[in-house]
Design a protein around this motif. Sequence first.
Motif, PDB file in Angstrom:
ATOM      1  N   ALA A  30       7.283   8.974   0.137  1.00  0.00           N
ATOM      2  CA  ALA A  30       7.028   7.672   0.194  1.00  0.00           C
ATOM      3  C   ALA A  30       6.251   7.437  -1.148  1.00  0.00           C
ATOM      4  N   THR A  31       6.401   6.312  -1.680  1.00  0.00           N
ATOM      5  CA  THR A  31       5.460   5.591  -2.683  1.00  0.00           C
ATOM      6  C   THR A  31       5.181   4.251  -2.371  1.00  0.00           C
ATOM      7  N   HIS A  32       4.042   3.830  -2.755  1.00  0.00           N
ATOM      8  CA  HIS A  32       3.380   2.594  -2.331  1.00  0.00           C
ATOM      9  C   HIS A  32       2.570   1.822  -3.575  1.00  0.00           C
ATOM     10  N   HIS A  33       2.809   0.496  -3.721  1.00  0.00           N
ATOM     11  CA  HIS A  33       1.930  -0.217  -4.421  1.00  0.00           C
ATOM     12  C   HIS A  33       1.152  -0.889  -3.732  1.00  0.00           C
ATOM     13  N   ILE A  34      -0.222  -0.790  -3.606  1.00  0.00           N
ATOM     14  CA  ILE A  34      -1.254  -1.276  -2.878  1.00  0.00           C
ATOM     15  C   ILE A  34      -1.342  -2.775  -3.043  1.00  0.00           C
ATOM     16  N   ASP A  35      -1.199  -3.474  -1.920  1.00  0.00           N
ATOM     17  CA  ASP A  35      -1.522  -4.958  -2.097  1.00  0.00           C
ATOM     18  C   ASP A  35      -2.946  -5.254  -1.267  1.00  0.00           C
ATOM     19  N   ASP A  36      -3.825  -5.835  -2.377  1.00  0.00           N
ATOM     20  CA  ASP A  36      -5.292  -5.744  -1.754  1.00  0.00           C
ATOM     21  C   ASP A  36      -5.489  -6.635  -0.677  1.00  0.00           C
ATOM     22  N   LEU A  89       0.230  15.448   0.943  1.00  0.00           N
ATOM     23  CA  LEU A  89      -0.622  15.128  -0.170  1.00  0.00           C
ATOM     24  C   LEU A  89      -0.610  13.917  -0.973  1.00  0.00           C
ATOM     25  N   MET A  90      -1.547  13.144  -1.140  1.00  0.00           N
ATOM     26  CA  MET A  90      -1.164  11.983  -1.645  1.00  0.00           C
ATOM     27  C   MET A  90      -2.168  11.805  -2.857  1.00  0.00           C
ATOM     28  N   LEU A  91      -1.230  11.352  -4.019  1.00  0.00           N
ATOM     29  CA  LEU A  91      -1.883  11.298  -5.434  1.00  0.00           C
ATOM     30  C   LEU A  91      -2.041   9.557  -5.549  1.00  0.00           C
ATOM     31  N   ILE A  92      -3.188   9.497  -6.030  1.00  0.00           N
ATOM     32  CA  ILE A  92      -3.702   7.971  -5.848  1.00  0.00           C
ATOM     33  C   ILE A  92      -4.114   7.689  -7.345  1.00  0.00           C
ATOM     34  N   HIS A  93      -3.368   6.654  -7.941  1.00  0.00           N
ATOM     35  CA  HIS A  93      -3.708   6.044  -9.428  1.00  0.00           C
ATOM     36  C   HIS A  93      -3.924   4.701  -9.310  1.00  0.00           C
ATOM     37  N   ASP A  94      -4.907   4.242  -9.339  1.00  0.00           N
ATOM     38  CA  ASP A  94      -5.219   2.904  -9.154  1.00  0.00           C
ATOM     39  C   ASP A  94      -4.626   2.077  -7.908  1.00  0.00           C
TER      40      ASP A  94
END
Length: 391
Positions: A364-370, A344-349
């Motif tokens: 895992a946690t990620h900070h999206i790099d555009d 289950l993925m929780l997406i906040h910005d």
Amino acid sequence: MIVRAVRDQHLTPTQAAARYRVSRQWVYELLKRYDREGPAGLVPRSRAPRHRPGTTPAVITDRIIALRRQLTAEGKDAGPATIGWHLHREGLQVPAASTIRRILHAAGLITPEPRKRPRSSYIRFEADLPNECWQADITHWYLAHGDRVEILDFLDDHSRFLLHISTQNAYTGTDVVTVMNALINQYGAPSSTLTDNGMVFTTRLTARNAGRNGFEKLLEAHHITQKNGSPGHPQTQGKIERFHQTLKRWLRARPRPTTIEDLQAHLNDFRTWYNTDRPHRSLGRRTPCQAYTALAKAHPQTTTEPEWRTRTDRIDNHGKVSLRYAGRLRHLGMGRANIGQPVLMLIHDHDVITTHAETGTIIATHHIDDTRDYQPPDKNTPTTREPPEKQ
């Protein structure tokens, strides 16, 4: 008969006037004409005045007709108000718009159209400042060989200034983002945008939870308010829809281009004419360029709503899951130790927290790099540990 009654029957002018029910002045006038010109003086004459000081001079009438034909042939606006603007610019006498319309009717240069909805029935709105609202849309055109291409345009709502117009075979969301970025760099960020619900502009009406696309993410980053018209109601984007009529009338007056490059050259010429040489009725006969540069520019004034959404998936055989972000698929690394696990993925910005769908344990946690496709996990997440046992 009146003259013969007086001269041959010897009636007095008073008696002749009574017999034929005319005034005595008219009897005397007929007698004078007969004595001066003979029978020819009694022929009915025109009652029109000899001098008409209010009549439009012939040179002005000829110029009005010539302007109508010239502007129509060039695919430009050729209504009475526009013709009056051209007469004024040439230093000539400018008749009333109703007079110009009568001259065009008399010359057979106006084609009757079905009755239209009166202007007073429309609810009109207009941004108060330049850059307060940009309207954008995509329309189409055909090349000489029948190939259909798309035209992307951005229009300032307040001034009608044509910020951008370009063509290519088809526009993707990435293309629109590239153009919008360039416009922001050149003109500054607008306070808001107004578009239809095309997929390149918004994903709000998509059936699947795809998240915000690249255009929406760009607006969010600059705190630009996004506005979209209701489906099936193009009147909301009335200015740019009406703009397309002007554009296509101008294109139809020219040879159909054979290549996209030729069409782009036409569009470049059109943008110059539209912005700097075309008087606009709603702008007090100013050009869009004059209206755009006359006032200070608006800026984004609001903060955009953050994006919150969820997504369920299963980690693939390569230890990754896919996520559509800003209109593109990204691949998020989860570690090969978690292959096959439901998540289950929780997406906040830009931030994504992935948990085991059954136990709730953070995987895992990620900070999206555009700028990247593959997104490695943050270093402080336990992606290499053994997968949790099913309960």
